[in-house]
Design a protein around this motif. Structure first.
Motif, PDB file in Angstrom:
ATOM      1  N   LYS A 168       0.833  -1.201   0.000  1.00  0.00           N
ATOM      2  CA  LYS A 168       0.000   0.000   0.000  1.00  0.00           C
ATOM      3  C   LYS A 168       0.874   1.259   0.000  1.00  0.00           C
ATOM      4  O   LYS A 168       0.573   2.234  -0.712  1.00  0.00           O
ATOM      5  CB  LYS A 168      -0.917   0.000   1.232  1.00  0.00           C
ATOM      6  CG  LYS A 168      -1.901   1.166   1.257  1.00  0.00           C
ATOM      7  CD  LYS A 168      -2.863   1.049   2.432  1.00  0.00           C
ATOM      8  CE  LYS A 168      -3.850   2.207   2.440  1.00  0.00           C
ATOM      9  NZ  LYS A 168      -4.816   2.101   3.572  1.00  0.00           N
ATOM     10  N   LEU A 169       1.962   1.222   0.765  1.00  0.00           N
ATOM     11  CA  LEU A 169       2.887   2.361   0.784  1.00  0.00           C
ATOM     12  C   LEU A 169       3.541   2.565  -0.585  1.00  0.00           C
ATOM     13  O   LEU A 169       3.677   3.692  -1.063  1.00  0.00           O
ATOM     14  CB  LEU A 169       3.974   2.155   1.849  1.00  0.00           C
ATOM     15  CG  LEU A 169       3.658   2.612   3.266  1.00  0.00           C
ATOM     16  CD1 LEU A 169       4.850   2.295   4.171  1.00  0.00           C
ATOM     17  CD2 LEU A 169       3.351   4.106   3.298  1.00  0.00           C
ATOM     18  N   PHE A 170       3.968   1.463  -1.178  1.00  0.00           N
ATOM     19  CA  PHE A 170       4.571   1.556  -2.508  1.00  0.00           C
ATOM     20  C   PHE A 170       3.601   2.202  -3.492  1.00  0.00           C
ATOM     21  O   PHE A 170       3.981   3.081  -4.270  1.00  0.00           O
ATOM     22  CB  PHE A 170       4.970   0.171  -3.021  1.00  0.00           C
ATOM     23  CG  PHE A 170       6.332  -0.270  -2.593  1.00  0.00           C
ATOM     24  CD1 PHE A 170       7.462   0.466  -2.936  1.00  0.00           C
ATOM     25  CD2 PHE A 170       6.502  -1.428  -1.850  1.00  0.00           C
ATOM     26  CE1 PHE A 170       8.726   0.060  -2.553  1.00  0.00           C
ATOM     27  CE2 PHE A 170       7.764  -1.839  -1.450  1.00  0.00           C
ATOM     28  CZ  PHE A 170       8.880  -1.096  -1.803  1.00  0.00           C
ATOM     29  N   HIS A 171       2.348   1.757  -3.463  1.00  0.00           N
ATOM     30  CA  HIS A 171       1.347   2.299  -4.373  1.00  0.00           C
ATOM     31  C   HIS A 171       1.096   3.777  -4.079  1.00  0.00           C
ATOM     32  O   HIS A 171       0.988   4.603  -4.996  1.00  0.00           O
ATOM     33  CB  HIS A 171       0.051   1.499  -4.244  1.00  0.00           C
ATOM     34  CG  HIS A 171      -1.059   2.031  -5.103  1.00  0.00           C
ATOM     35  ND1 HIS A 171      -1.095   1.843  -6.473  1.00  0.00           N
ATOM     36  CD2 HIS A 171      -2.175   2.756  -4.788  1.00  0.00           C
ATOM     37  CE1 HIS A 171      -2.173   2.426  -6.961  1.00  0.00           C
ATOM     38  NE2 HIS A 171      -2.846   2.971  -5.959  1.00  0.00           N
ATOM     39  N   GLN A 172       1.013   4.115  -2.814  1.00  0.00           N
ATOM     40  CA  GLN A 172       0.706   5.487  -2.417  1.00  0.00           C
ATOM     41  C   GLN A 172       1.822   6.458  -2.779  1.00  0.00           C
ATOM     42  O   GLN A 172       1.571   7.581  -3.235  1.00  0.00           O
ATOM     43  CB  GLN A 172       0.459   5.524  -0.904  1.00  0.00           C
ATOM     44  CG  GLN A 172       0.130   6.918  -0.369  1.00  0.00           C
ATOM     45  CD  GLN A 172      -0.149   6.870   1.129  1.00  0.00           C
ATOM     46  OE1 GLN A 172      -0.788   5.936   1.613  1.00  0.00           O
ATOM     47  NE2 GLN A 172       0.339   7.855   1.850  1.00  0.00           N
ATOM     48  N   TYR A 173       3.071   6.015  -2.612  1.00  0.00           N
ATOM     49  CA  TYR A 173       4.209   6.912  -2.829  1.00  0.00           C
ATOM     50  C   TYR A 173       4.829   6.776  -4.225  1.00  0.00           C
ATOM     51  O   TYR A 173       5.799   7.471  -4.531  1.00  0.00           O
ATOM     52  CB  TYR A 173       5.289   6.646  -1.787  1.00  0.00           C
ATOM     53  CG  TYR A 173       5.022   7.301  -0.456  1.00  0.00           C
ATOM     54  CD1 TYR A 173       5.362   8.627  -0.221  1.00  0.00           C
ATOM     55  CD2 TYR A 173       4.415   6.591   0.573  1.00  0.00           C
ATOM     56  CE1 TYR A 173       5.125   9.222   0.998  1.00  0.00           C
ATOM     57  CE2 TYR A 173       4.161   7.169   1.805  1.00  0.00           C
ATOM     58  CZ  TYR A 173       4.522   8.493   2.013  1.00  0.00           C
ATOM     59  OH  TYR A 173       4.275   9.072   3.236  1.00  0.00           O
ATOM     60  N   ARG A 174       4.291   5.905  -5.041  1.00  0.00           N
ATOM     61  CA  ARG A 174       4.873   5.666  -6.361  1.00  0.00           C
ATOM     62  C   ARG A 174       5.065   6.959  -7.176  1.00  0.00           C
ATOM     63  O   ARG A 174       6.145   7.191  -7.729  1.00  0.00           O
ATOM     64  CB  ARG A 174       4.003   4.671  -7.130  1.00  0.00           C
ATOM     65  CG  ARG A 174       4.573   4.212  -8.466  1.00  0.00           C
ATOM     66  CD  ARG A 174       3.597   3.224  -9.109  1.00  0.00           C
ATOM     67  NE  ARG A 174       3.960   2.869 -10.468  1.00  0.00           N
ATOM     68  CZ  ARG A 174       4.719   1.840 -10.787  1.00  0.00           C
ATOM     69  NH1 ARG A 174       5.197   1.055  -9.836  1.00  0.00           N
ATOM     70  NH2 ARG A 174       4.993   1.573 -12.053  1.00  0.00           N
ATOM     71  N   PRO A 175       4.059   7.842  -7.269  1.00  0.00           N
ATOM     72  CA  PRO A 175       4.262   9.091  -8.024  1.00  0.00           C
ATOM     73  C   PRO A 175       5.374   9.959  -7.437  1.00  0.00           C
ATOM     74  O   PRO A 175       6.143  10.577  -8.177  1.00  0.00           O
ATOM     75  CB  PRO A 175       2.902   9.788  -7.931  1.00  0.00           C
ATOM     76  CG  PRO A 175       1.928   8.699  -7.649  1.00  0.00           C
ATOM     77  CD  PRO A 175       2.674   7.733  -6.773  1.00  0.00           C
TER      78      PRO A 175
END
Length: 251
Positions: A22-29
């Motif tokens: 979830k963190l990876f997805h959230q901070y990807r941009p």
């Protein structure tokens, strides 16, 4: 969700795979933005190793982040991404210098090493790019039975002749049909050029190799970087420039 509100999710992500995802997805941009800002160019997830390095650094940031140190998680992740990229570029001799305003006050970098790595990167990257460009140019010349040595031999010694042949090449490139014909048939459209330029057949035939080479440089965008080597049509020293160009390529 603010960075402070993410602390619980970050702590859970240390041991919870789904929270980490979830963190990876959230901070990807933001990871992409930080890495692109450091590299000073747009990055693509599918093709750029720099983003893979940044993800590894971000993953490490999750494992090692300590909120009690008083540093926001995103700044801590940015620091690790920056250091990870610097190490990667230094090892690969591919460093693009990032200005200090990408760093927080908590970050420290040996700027002498960074600038030295950047200089090495610039020189290596430029040389590799130029070599590839000239290799492609050499390959297309070979399809016309022309070599770089030929260009040294046939390059006009007199500036008036050189300018005449260059203007013929410019006329050829300016006509999409004729230029396309040149690329497809690999034959110089002599009759058409005689009509368009008023130049004698003898001049065009004698300058065939030079005209074709200049037309390829002017007409194909991928060879535009060669222009600064030759600096035609109005400057002296055309023969010498082809000699220097050939010598540079042969290094």
């Amino acid at each position: 969700m603010t960075d402070d509100q993410n602390v619980d999710l970050i702590n859970r992500a240390k041991t919870d795979f789904l929270a980490r995802e979830k963190l990876f997805h959230q901070y990807r941009p933001q990871i992409k933005y930080i890495a692109s800002n450091i590299c000073k160019r747009p990055l693509d997830w599918d093709t750029d190793d720099e983003l893979s390095i940044s993800l590894i650094a971000f993953n490490s940031a999750i494992d090692t982040y300590d909120e009690s140190k008083g540093m926001k998680f995103i700044n801590y992740a940015k620091m690790l991404i920056h250091h990870g990229l610097v190490d990667y570029f230094r090892k690969e001799a591919r460093f693009q210098y990032a200005s200090l305003d990408t760093l927080t006050e908590d970050e420290t970098v040996n700027m002498f090493e960074v600038k030295h790595a950047y200089k090495n990167y610039q020189e290596t990257k430029a040389s590799e790019s130029q070599k590839e460009m000239v290799e492609d140019f050499n390959q297309i010349l070979s399809k016309f039975d022309i070599t770089l040595s030929d260009l040294v031999d046939v390059s006009p010694k007199h500036i008036d002749t050189r300018n005449t042949l260059t203007k013929i090449a410019q006329t050829l490139v300016a006509d999409p049909v004729l230029f396309s014909s040149l690329l497809q048939s690999r034959r110089l459209p002599i009759k058409e050029l005689i009509l368009l330029t008023g130049t004698s057949r003898k001049v065009i035939e004698n300058g065939r190799k030079y005209i074709i080479a200049v037309a390829l440089i002017l007409g194909k965008e991928e060879f535009s970087g060669i222009k600064h080597f030759i600096r035609f049509p109005k400057q002296e020293g055309g023969v010498g420039r082809w000699q220097k160009f050939k010598a540079w390529y042969s290094r």
